[in-house]
Design a protein around this motif. Structure first.
Motif, mmCIF file in Angstrom:
data_model
loop_
_atom_site.group_PDB
_atom_site.id
_atom_site.type_symbol
_atom_site.label_atom_id
_atom_site.label_comp_id
_atom_site.label_asym_id
_atom_site.label_seq_id
_atom_site.Cartn_x
_atom_site.Cartn_y
_atom_site.Cartn_z
ATOM 1 N N MET A 76 0.818 -1.128 0.193
ATOM 2 C CA MET A 76 0.019 -0.001 0.068
ATOM 3 C C MET A 76 0.821 1.369 -0.015
ATOM 4 O O MET A 76 0.360 2.269 -0.586
ATOM 5 C CB MET A 76 -0.942 -0.044 1.128
ATOM 6 N N GLU A 77 1.950 1.364 0.685
ATOM 7 C CA GLU A 77 2.664 2.400 0.811
ATOM 8 C C GLU A 77 3.272 2.741 -0.475
ATOM 9 O O GLU A 77 3.444 3.987 -0.879
ATOM 10 C CB GLU A 77 4.232 2.028 1.739
ATOM 11 N N ILE A 78 3.721 1.854 -1.287
ATOM 12 C CA ILE A 78 4.550 2.139 -2.773
ATOM 13 C C ILE A 78 3.307 2.797 -3.725
ATOM 14 O O ILE A 78 3.521 3.666 -4.371
ATOM 15 C CB ILE A 78 4.931 0.970 -3.330
ATOM 16 N N PHE A 79 2.168 2.444 -3.629
ATOM 17 C CA PHE A 79 1.035 2.994 -4.189
ATOM 18 C C PHE A 79 0.838 4.207 -3.943
ATOM 19 O O PHE A 79 0.465 5.074 -4.725
ATOM 20 C CB PHE A 79 -0.356 2.000 -3.813
ATOM 21 N N GLU A 80 0.647 4.616 -2.450
ATOM 22 C CA GLU A 80 0.595 6.078 -1.933
ATOM 23 C C GLU A 80 1.639 6.973 -2.689
ATOM 24 O O GLU A 80 1.326 7.980 -3.125
ATOM 25 C CB GLU A 80 0.705 5.885 -0.379
ATOM 26 N N ILE A 81 2.827 6.390 -2.656
ATOM 27 C CA ILE A 81 4.060 7.187 -3.300
ATOM 28 C C ILE A 81 3.730 7.395 -4.625
ATOM 29 O O ILE A 81 3.781 8.710 -5.179
ATOM 30 C CB ILE A 81 5.384 6.330 -2.936
ATOM 31 N N LEU A 82 3.162 6.492 -5.550
ATOM 32 C CA LEU A 82 3.263 6.523 -6.719
ATOM 33 C C LEU A 82 1.858 7.581 -7.183
ATOM 34 O O LEU A 82 1.951 7.971 -8.238
ATOM 35 C CB LEU A 82 3.098 5.117 -7.520
ATOM 36 N N SER A 83 1.099 7.552 -6.269
ATOM 37 C CA SER A 83 -0.143 8.404 -6.817
ATOM 38 C C SER A 83 0.248 9.730 -6.766
ATOM 39 O O SER A 83 -0.445 10.627 -7.280
ATOM 40 C CB SER A 83 -1.312 8.140 -5.636
ATOM 41 N N HIS A 84 1.270 10.333 -6.316
ATOM 42 C CA HIS A 84 1.872 11.591 -6.335
ATOM 43 C C HIS A 84 2.536 11.988 -7.691
ATOM 44 O O HIS A 84 2.869 13.206 -7.645
ATOM 45 C CB HIS A 84 2.639 11.803 -5.129
ATOM 46 N N TYR A 85 2.829 10.841 -8.566
ATOM 47 C CA TYR A 85 3.733 11.295 -9.649
ATOM 48 C C TYR A 85 2.718 10.864 -10.719
ATOM 49 O O TYR A 85 2.291 9.673 -11.134
ATOM 50 C CB TYR A 85 4.833 10.290 -9.508
ATOM 51 N N PRO A 86 2.155 11.836 -11.640
ATOM 52 C CA PRO A 86 1.274 11.408 -12.563
ATOM 53 C C PRO A 86 1.683 10.890 -13.887
ATOM 54 O O PRO A 86 0.978 10.638 -14.728
ATOM 55 C CB PRO A 86 0.847 13.007 -13.122
ATOM 56 N N SER A 87 3.007 10.802 -14.106
ATOM 57 C CA SER A 87 3.548 10.105 -15.416
ATOM 58 C C SER A 87 3.145 8.643 -15.447
ATOM 59 O O SER A 87 2.701 8.056 -14.615
ATOM 60 C CB SER A 87 5.367 10.328 -15.346
ATOM 61 N N GLN A 88 3.109 8.033 -16.739
ATOM 62 C CA GLN A 88 2.633 6.800 -17.111
ATOM 63 C C GLN A 88 3.388 5.813 -16.369
ATOM 64 O O GLN A 88 4.562 5.861 -16.767
ATOM 65 C CB GLN A 88 2.684 6.689 -18.557
ATOM 66 N N MET A 89 3.111 5.078 -15.602
ATOM 67 C CA MET A 89 3.865 3.883 -15.034
ATOM 68 C C MET A 89 3.247 2.774 -14.960
ATOM 69 O O MET A 89 1.988 2.520 -14.851
ATOM 70 C CB MET A 89 4.267 4.357 -13.537
ATOM 71 N N MET A 90 3.914 1.463 -15.247
ATOM 72 C CA MET A 90 3.301 0.186 -15.111
ATOM 73 C C MET A 90 4.024 -0.635 -14.207
ATOM 74 O O MET A 90 5.137 -0.235 -13.745
ATOM 75 C CB MET A 90 3.211 -0.663 -16.368
ATOM 76 N N MET A 91 3.314 -1.538 -13.535
ATOM 77 C CA MET A 91 4.158 -2.590 -12.819
ATOM 78 C C MET A 91 4.079 -3.827 -13.130
ATOM 79 O O MET A 91 2.870 -4.192 -13.726
ATOM 80 C CB MET A 91 3.503 -2.476 -11.272
ATOM 81 N N ARG A 92 4.593 -4.695 -13.106
ATOM 82 C CA ARG A 92 4.997 -5.941 -13.760
ATOM 83 C C ARG A 92 5.567 -6.953 -12.673
ATOM 84 O O ARG A 92 6.424 -6.904 -12.137
ATOM 85 C CB ARG A 92 5.866 -6.148 -15.002
ATOM 86 N N SER A 93 4.678 -8.202 -12.420
ATOM 87 C CA SER A 93 5.288 -9.214 -11.799
ATOM 88 C C SER A 93 4.990 -10.536 -12.331
ATOM 89 O O SER A 93 3.793 -10.890 -12.701
ATOM 90 C CB SER A 93 4.369 -9.037 -10.289
ATOM 91 N N GLY A 94 5.935 -11.058 -12.756
ATOM 92 C CA GLY A 94 5.715 -12.305 -13.731
ATOM 93 C C GLY A 94 5.359 -12.171 -15.070
ATOM 94 O O GLY A 94 5.592 -11.064 -15.656
ATOM 95 N N ASP A 95 4.090 -12.746 -15.355
ATOM 96 C CA ASP A 95 3.116 -12.469 -16.439
ATOM 97 C C ASP A 95 2.270 -11.456 -16.558
ATOM 98 O O ASP A 95 1.608 -11.019 -17.406
ATOM 99 C CB ASP A 95 2.820 -13.789 -16.753
ATOM 100 N N ILE A 96 2.201 -10.958 -15.187
ATOM 101 C CA ILE A 96 1.092 -9.815 -15.194
ATOM 102 C C ILE A 96 1.679 -8.333 -15.086
ATOM 103 O O ILE A 96 2.546 -7.959 -14.405
ATOM 104 C CB ILE A 96 0.304 -10.018 -13.670
#
Length: 65
Positions: A1-21
């Protein structure tokens, strides 16, 4: 949850990948769908700002490039 909170303050396009997802890093449901027992990659189109690098420093195990 903490990383989501951090990323929500940065509007640029970002994706997260874990394995095939791959999910939108700004999607709470997407982030929760990742397997936290596997490494998670943060994918960005541009070099992250220094403030984002500092905010994520406690989560980084390695950097590509």
């Amino acid at each position: 949850m903490e990383i989501f909170e951090i990323l929500s303050h940065y509007p640029s396009q970002m994706m997260m990948r874990s394995g095939d997802i791959t999910v939108d890093a700004h999607s709470l449901i997407g982030v929760f769908s990742l397997d936290i027992h596997k490494p998670v990659e943060l994918l960005m189109e541009h070099e992250p700002s220094e403030s984002l690098k500092n905010a994520l420093s406690s989560f980084v195990l390695s950097r590509v490039g």
